[in-house]
Design a protein around this motif. Structure first.
Motif, PDB file in Angstrom:
ATOM      1  N   THR A 276       0.838  -1.203   0.000  1.00  9.76           N
ATOM      2  CA  THR A 276       0.000   0.000   0.000  1.00  9.76           C
ATOM      3  C   THR A 276       0.868   1.246   0.000  1.00  9.76           C
ATOM      4  O   THR A 276       0.647   2.186  -0.778  1.00  9.76           O
ATOM      5  CB  THR A 276      -0.934   0.015   1.219  1.00  9.76           C
TER       6      THR A 276
ATOM      7  N   TYR B 259      -4.526  -4.306  -4.378  1.00  8.01           N
ATOM      8  CA  TYR B 259      -4.881  -4.211  -2.961  1.00  8.01           C
ATOM      9  C   TYR B 259      -5.958  -5.232  -2.601  1.00  8.01           C
ATOM     10  O   TYR B 259      -5.845  -5.952  -1.603  1.00  8.01           O
ATOM     11  CB  TYR B 259      -5.372  -2.804  -2.630  1.00  8.01           C
TER      12      TYR B 259
ATOM     13  N   ARG C  10      -7.738   2.984   1.889  1.00  4.97           N
ATOM     14  CA  ARG C  10      -6.886   1.815   2.123  1.00  4.97           C
ATOM     15  C   ARG C  10      -6.039   2.013   3.370  1.00  4.97           C
ATOM     16  O   ARG C  10      -5.834   1.084   4.159  1.00  4.97           O
ATOM     17  CB  ARG C  10      -5.982   1.567   0.910  1.00  4.97           C
TER      18      ARG C  10
END
Length: 230
Positions: free
Chosen positions: A121, A130, A176
């Motif tokens: 990430t 992801y 994220r």
């Protein structure tokens, strides 16, 4: 073709291939699947293709419309909300089971995978990468559940939920990063055998994805209404 797929029956091979295509976005929600084109593309007759369609419909991936063909399922906002809520509860239950019964090597493997998720990430992995990383972690955890009844129950629902997650999950870098906070918390709770904290972290991971998804849907609906009123 995947080596494992080669050992399946022809209808099962078609199911595996179409499932992968749906999960990876080759076909989008609401898109129609043309039977003749697919039969030619896969080098098969329509009979095994229709058998595969029936399996895919049971799996919640497509909808067979009488006299109108087949299309990729397109859930309503309420259905998506309910799926995410069920997924959150399911993943929380999974985290509890892993905290209680997984061995140290399995816990260490999850921790290493979470560290890799954070690393990728920070390196700027895209949305598809992801989701692949997070799916690998959750798949590993589901595979560690020792209670066969819980595992069977979860597997009966997971395919359908995975597909919606692939389309509707966390997509922005900021989202994220927020989700990764809970992934880290999950890893720490599992290492400490803290089932309650593991459950809470797992639930929050999916809840954040749900909130982001519903926000996107509401924004899309608002845009559509605005265009229609002009």
């Amino acid at each position: 073709m995947n080596t494992q797929i080669q050992f399946l029956s022809l209808p099962d091979q078609i199911v595996a291939r179409l499932t992968e295509d749906i999960l990876t976005g080759v076909y989008l929600p609401g898109e129609r699947l043309k039977e003749q084109e697919l039969a030619l593309k896969m080098g098969t007759s329509r009979a095994p293709l229709r058998e595969a369609f029936r399996v895919l419909e049971r799996n919640g991936l497509i909808e067979i419309l009488p006299w109108r063909g087949v299309r990729i399922i397109e859930p309503t906002r309420e259905e998506i909300k309910e799926l995410f809520e069920a997924r959150a509860d399911m993943f929380a239950l999974c985290a509890k089971q892993v905290a209680l019964t997984a061995d140290q090597a399995q816990i260490a493997l999850i921790g290493a995978d979470i560290d890799e998720l954070i690393c990728q990430t920070d390196a700027g992995c895209d949305d598809h990468e992801y989701k692949g990383l997070t799916n690998n972690i959750s798949s590993s955890m589901y595979g560690m559940i020792q209670n066969r009844y819980i595992r069977s129950f979860i597997e009966s629902l997971r395919q359908k939920m995975l597909w919606h997650y692939c389309y509707m999950g966390i997509s922005l870098y900021e989202n994220r990063q927020l989700a990764n906070k809970y992934w880290l918390a999950l890893g720490k709770a599992l290492a400490a055998r803290d089932e309650q904290s593991a459950q809470a972290a797992a639930h929050r991971i999916v809840a954040e994805s749900k909130n982001h998804t519903l926000k996107i849907i509401d924004e899309q609906q608002a845009t559509t209404i605005s265009k229609d009123s002009q």
